[in-house]
Design an enzyme around this catalytic site. Sequence first.
Site, PDB file in Angstrom:
ATOM      1  CD  GLU A  29      61.988  20.580 -22.530  1.00  0.00           C
ATOM      2  OE1 GLU A  29      61.359  19.952 -21.649  1.00  0.00           O
ATOM      3  OE2 GLU A  29      61.713  20.521 -23.742  1.00  0.00           O
ATOM      4  CG  HIS A  83      57.903  20.830 -19.782  1.00  0.00           C
ATOM      5  ND1 HIS A  83      56.584  20.429 -19.746  1.00  0.00           N
ATOM      6  CD2 HIS A  83      58.260  20.805 -21.095  1.00  0.00           C
ATOM      7  CE1 HIS A  83      56.174  20.169 -20.976  1.00  0.00           C
ATOM      8  NE2 HIS A  83      57.164  20.394 -21.825  1.00  0.00           N
ATOM      9  CG  HIS A  85      58.374  23.762 -24.959  1.00  0.00           C
ATOM     10  ND1 HIS A  85      57.224  23.572 -25.698  1.00  0.00           N
ATOM     11  CD2 HIS A  85      58.594  22.587 -24.302  1.00  0.00           C
ATOM     12  CE1 HIS A  85      56.757  22.347 -25.481  1.00  0.00           C
ATOM     13  NE2 HIS A  85      57.556  21.729 -24.635  1.00  0.00           N
ATOM     14  CG  ASP A  96      55.640  18.056 -23.872  1.00  0.00           C
ATOM     15  OD1 ASP A  96      56.578  17.551 -23.246  1.00  0.00           O
ATOM     16  OD2 ASP A  96      55.658  19.214 -24.334  1.00  0.00           O
TER      17      ASP A  96
HETATM   18 ZN   LIG Z   1      57.455  19.954 -23.787  1.00  0.00          ZN
END
Ligand SMILES: [Zn+2]
Length: 141
Positions: A29, A83, A85, A96
Amino acid sequence: MEKILPDLEIPEDLLSRLIEHARQKYPLESCGILVGKNGKITRVYSMENIEKSSSSYLMAPEEQLRVFRKIEEEGLELSAIYHSHPHSPAFPSQRDVDYAFYPDSLILIISLMDQKVPQIGAFQIENGKIEKKVVKIMGKK
Ligand SMILES: [Zn+2]
């Protein structure tokens, strides 16, 4: 939601950088900070994911603090934390939601589930509730 946060407006070139960053870090990530005013993004800070994970991220605390100070000095706002995925949709994971520590900023997710067509999604997360926001891409032809 106690306070409704504005939708996001992001210039196309900055969005390209987010996607590029996500691709560079794949299959881990990527993460970082989006700075602006009233949801209009003017700057992107790419951060190091110190967890080096493909299912979670953690920004280096001292690096994060430095950016937060700079934002405050310049009178700007922490508009969103982004961020990627690598393998899941552009929707907040349970993690999250559990780790949404900044209720005054949005969470932007870049999904590389379909590598050719990255998806993005922005969300306001507060007290376990998720609200999807609009992401307007500026300067798109
Ligand atoms: Zn996430």
